[in-house]
Design a protein around this motif. Structure first.
Motif, PDB file in Angstrom:
ATOM      1  N   GLY A  58       0.809  -1.210   0.000  1.00 49.68           N
ATOM      2  CA  GLY A  58       0.000   0.000   0.000  1.00 49.68           C
ATOM      3  C   GLY A  58       0.839   1.255   0.000  1.00 49.68           C
ATOM      4  O   GLY A  58       2.055   1.222   0.081  1.00 49.68           O
ATOM      5  N   LYS A  59       0.152   2.344  -0.080  1.00 53.42           N
ATOM      6  CA  LYS A  59       0.788   3.649  -0.052  1.00 53.42           C
ATOM      7  C   LYS A  59       0.250   4.385   1.164  1.00 53.42           C
ATOM      8  O   LYS A  59      -0.962   4.428   1.378  1.00 53.42           O
ATOM      9  CB  LYS A  59       0.437   4.392  -1.343  1.00 53.42           C
ATOM     10  N   ARG A  60       1.129   4.948   1.966  1.00 49.72           N
ATOM     11  CA  ARG A  60       0.725   5.649   3.175  1.00 49.72           C
ATOM     12  C   ARG A  60       1.386   7.013   3.234  1.00 49.72           C
ATOM     13  O   ARG A  60       2.308   7.304   2.496  1.00 49.72           O
ATOM     14  CB  ARG A  60       1.089   4.835   4.422  1.00 49.72           C
ATOM     15  N   THR A  61       0.936   7.807   4.170  1.00 51.10           N
ATOM     16  CA  THR A  61       1.434   9.165   4.337  1.00 51.10           C
ATOM     17  C   THR A  61       2.253   9.272   5.617  1.00 51.10           C
ATOM     18  O   THR A  61       2.149   8.404   6.491  1.00 51.10           O
ATOM     19  CB  THR A  61       0.268  10.163   4.417  1.00 51.10           C
ATOM     20  N   PRO A  62       3.040  10.327   5.758  1.00 48.36           N
ATOM     21  CA  PRO A  62       3.752  10.523   7.030  1.00 48.36           C
ATOM     22  C   PRO A  62       2.819  10.525   8.249  1.00 48.36           C
ATOM     23  O   PRO A  62       3.160   9.908   9.262  1.00 48.36           O
ATOM     24  CB  PRO A  62       4.464  11.858   6.841  1.00 48.36           C
ATOM     25  N   PRO A  63       1.643  11.164   8.188  1.00 43.23           N
ATOM     26  CA  PRO A  63       0.750  11.075   9.355  1.00 43.23           C
ATOM     27  C   PRO A  63       0.310   9.637   9.685  1.00 43.23           C
ATOM     28  O   PRO A  63       0.122   9.305  10.855  1.00 43.23           O
ATOM     29  CB  PRO A  63      -0.442  11.945   8.969  1.00 43.23           C
ATOM     30  N   ASP A  64       0.165   8.797   8.668  1.00 37.84           N
ATOM     31  CA  ASP A  64      -0.148   7.377   8.924  1.00 37.84           C
ATOM     32  C   ASP A  64       0.990   6.722   9.698  1.00 37.84           C
ATOM     33  O   ASP A  64       0.754   5.970  10.648  1.00 37.84           O
ATOM     34  CB  ASP A  64      -0.356   6.611   7.618  1.00 37.84           C
ATOM     35  N   PHE A  65       2.223   7.020   9.300  1.00 38.32           N
ATOM     36  CA  PHE A  65       3.383   6.432   9.966  1.00 38.32           C
ATOM     37  C   PHE A  65       3.523   6.942  11.392  1.00 38.32           C
ATOM     38  O   PHE A  65       3.746   6.156  12.309  1.00 38.32           O
ATOM     39  CB  PHE A  65       4.665   6.726   9.170  1.00 38.32           C
ATOM     40  N   THR A  66       3.376   8.238  11.594  1.00 36.08           N
ATOM     41  CA  THR A  66       3.519   8.779  12.948  1.00 36.08           C
ATOM     42  C   THR A  66       2.446   8.213  13.876  1.00 36.08           C
ATOM     43  O   THR A  66       2.732   7.894  15.030  1.00 36.08           O
ATOM     44  CB  THR A  66       3.503  10.315  12.965  1.00 36.08           C
ATOM     45  N   ALA A  67       1.234   8.057  13.382  1.00 39.41           N
ATOM     46  CA  ALA A  67       0.161   7.470  14.191  1.00 39.41           C
ATOM     47  C   ALA A  67       0.496   6.027  14.551  1.00 39.41           C
ATOM     48  O   ALA A  67       0.271   5.594  15.693  1.00 39.41           O
ATOM     49  CB  ALA A  67      -1.166   7.545  13.450  1.00 39.41           C
ATOM     50  N   TYR A  68       1.041   5.279  13.610  1.00 40.42           N
ATOM     51  CA  TYR A  68       1.420   3.892  13.867  1.00 40.42           C
ATOM     52  C   TYR A  68       2.521   3.815  14.933  1.00 40.42           C
ATOM     53  O   TYR A  68       2.452   3.003  15.853  1.00 40.42           O
ATOM     54  CB  TYR A  68       1.890   3.226  12.572  1.00 40.42           C
ATOM     55  N   VAL A  69       3.518   4.671  14.803  1.00 44.12           N
ATOM     56  CA  VAL A  69       4.619   4.681  15.769  1.00 44.12           C
ATOM     57  C   VAL A  69       4.091   5.031  17.160  1.00 44.12           C
ATOM     58  O   VAL A  69       4.427   4.370  18.149  1.00 44.12           O
ATOM     59  CB  VAL A  69       5.729   5.662  15.333  1.00 44.12           C
ATOM     60  N   GLU A  70       3.263   6.057  17.240  1.00 40.24           N
ATOM     61  CA  GLU A  70       2.720   6.470  18.540  1.00 40.24           C
ATOM     62  C   GLU A  70       1.858   5.381  19.165  1.00 40.24           C
ATOM     63  O   GLU A  70       1.887   5.177  20.379  1.00 40.24           O
ATOM     64  CB  GLU A  70       1.942   7.770  18.384  1.00 40.24           C
ATOM     65  N   LYS A  71       1.110   4.669  18.352  1.00 44.97           N
ATOM     66  CA  LYS A  71       0.289   3.571  18.858  1.00 44.97           C
ATOM     67  C   LYS A  71       1.161   2.401  19.331  1.00 44.97           C
ATOM     68  O   LYS A  71       0.842   1.731  20.310  1.00 44.97           O
ATOM     69  CB  LYS A  71      -0.672   3.089  17.761  1.00 44.97           C
ATOM     70  N   SER A  72       2.283   2.201  18.655  1.00 45.73           N
ATOM     71  CA  SER A  72       3.182   1.097  18.986  1.00 45.73           C
ATOM     72  C   SER A  72       3.997   1.345  20.251  1.00 45.73           C
ATOM     73  O   SER A  72       4.462   0.396  20.880  1.00 45.73           O
ATOM     74  CB  SER A  72       4.142   0.834  17.818  1.00 45.73           C
ATOM     75  N   ALA A  73       4.205   2.608  20.595  1.00 40.61           N
ATOM     76  CA  ALA A  73       4.971   2.959  21.800  1.00 40.61           C
ATOM     77  C   ALA A  73       4.268   4.112  22.496  1.00 40.61           C
ATOM     78  O   ALA A  73       4.730   5.254  22.487  1.00 40.61           O
ATOM     79  CB  ALA A  73       6.400   3.333  21.421  1.00 40.61           C
ATOM     80  N   PRO A  74       3.108   3.836  23.107  1.00 41.54           N
ATOM     81  CA  PRO A  74       2.264   4.907  23.640  1.00 41.54           C
ATOM     82  C   PRO A  74       2.873   5.699  24.799  1.00 41.54           C
ATOM     83  O   PRO A  74       2.446   6.823  25.051  1.00 41.54           O
ATOM     84  CB  PRO A  74       0.997   4.174  24.094  1.00 41.54           C
ATOM     85  N   ASP A  75       3.859   5.151  25.469  1.00 40.52           N
ATOM     86  CA  ASP A  75       4.453   5.868  26.599  1.00 40.52           C
ATOM     87  C   ASP A  75       5.582   6.817  26.186  1.00 40.52           C
ATOM     88  O   ASP A  75       6.071   7.582  27.012  1.00 40.52           O
ATOM     89  CB  ASP A  75       4.992   4.874  27.634  1.00 40.52           C
ATOM     90  N   ALA A  76       6.000   6.768  24.951  1.00 38.99           N
ATOM     91  CA  ALA A  76       7.098   7.616  24.471  1.00 38.99           C
ATOM     92  C   ALA A  76       6.557   8.948  23.943  1.00 38.99           C
ATOM     93  O   ALA A  76       5.439   9.021  23.429  1.00 38.99           O
ATOM     94  CB  ALA A  76       7.870   6.900  23.375  1.00 38.99           C
ATOM     95  N   ASP A  77       7.367   9.984  24.078  1.00 35.59           N
ATOM     96  CA  ASP A  77       7.009  11.314  23.579  1.00 35.59           C
ATOM     97  C   ASP A  77       7.723  11.557  22.254  1.00 35.59           C
ATOM     98  O   ASP A  77       8.935  11.790  22.226  1.00 35.59           O
ATOM     99  CB  ASP A  77       7.404  12.381  24.596  1.00 35.59           C
ATOM    100  N   PHE A  78       6.979  11.500  21.169  1.00 34.22           N
ATOM    101  CA  PHE A  78       7.548  11.690  19.845  1.00 34.22           C
ATOM    102  C   PHE A  78       7.374  13.119  19.326  1.00 34.22           C
ATOM    103  O   PHE A  78       7.866  13.444  18.259  1.00 34.22           O
ATOM    104  CB  PHE A  78       6.911  10.715  18.843  1.00 34.22           C
ATOM    105  N   GLY A  79       6.668  13.959  20.073  1.00 36.20           N
ATOM    106  CA  GLY A  79       6.420  15.324  19.636  1.00 36.20           C
ATOM    107  C   GLY A  79       7.655  16.064  19.168  1.00 36.20           C
ATOM    108  O   GLY A  79       7.659  16.640  18.068  1.00 36.20           O
ATOM    109  N   PRO A  80       8.734  16.070  19.955  1.00 34.40           N
ATOM    110  CA  PRO A  80       9.938  16.770  19.511  1.00 34.40           C
ATOM    111  C   PRO A  80      10.558  16.178  18.229  1.00 34.40           C
ATOM    112  O   PRO A  80      11.083  16.909  17.397  1.00 34.40           O
ATOM    113  CB  PRO A  80      10.902  16.614  20.692  1.00 34.40           C
ATOM    114  N   ILE A  81      10.458  14.870  18.070  1.00 33.77           N
ATOM    115  CA  ILE A  81      11.002  14.244  16.857  1.00 33.77           C
ATOM    116  C   ILE A  81      10.206  14.699  15.643  1.00 33.77           C
ATOM    117  O   ILE A  81      10.760  15.095  14.627  1.00 33.77           O
ATOM    118  CB  ILE A  81      10.986  12.707  16.967  1.00 33.77           C
ATOM    119  N   TRP A  82       8.885  14.644  15.762  1.00 30.84           N
ATOM    120  CA  TRP A  82       8.058  15.053  14.622  1.00 30.84           C
ATOM    121  C   TRP A  82       8.299  16.527  14.309  1.00 30.84           C
ATOM    122  O   TRP A  82       8.449  16.891  13.150  1.00 30.84           O
ATOM    123  CB  TRP A  82       6.584  14.834  14.891  1.00 30.84           C
ATOM    124  N   LYS A  83       8.332  17.350  15.342  1.00 28.88           N
ATOM    125  CA  LYS A  83       8.488  18.793  15.145  1.00 28.88           C
ATOM    126  C   LYS A  83       9.843  19.134  14.540  1.00 28.88           C
ATOM    127  O   LYS A  83       9.927  19.874  13.561  1.00 28.88           O
ATOM    128  CB  LYS A  83       8.320  19.525  16.473  1.00 28.88           C
TER     129      LYS A  83
END
Length: 66
Positions: free
Chosen positions: A29-54
């Motif tokens: 399939g074809k996905r977007t960066p928001p699809d990937f970030t949502a997947y990562v956040e769901k896979s590691a819910p206790d981690a703070d990815f905000g600074p990485i994305w920003k």
């Protein structure tokens, strides 16, 4: 660098699970960066990815070297 920063945040085992799971779930399939970030956040819910994305994904220009 985004993947490297994710790995530093979650550790090797969780990072491996994220990469393997993402590849298996979206192999044909074809996905977007928001699809990937949502997947990562769901896979590691206790981690703070905000600074990485920003800084590394959606930021302007090139972040300072860590």
């Amino acid at each position: 660098m985004v993947l490297h920063k994710i790995r530093q945040t979650v550790g090797d085992d969780t990072f491996h699970d994220i990469v393997q799971g993402w590849a298996a779930a979206h192999r044909h399939g074809k996905r977007t960066p928001p699809d990937f970030t949502a997947y990562v956040e769901k896979s590691a819910p206790d981690a703070d990815f905000g600074p990485i994305w920003k800084d590394w994904l959606y930021g302007e220009g090139k972040p300072a070297t860590p």
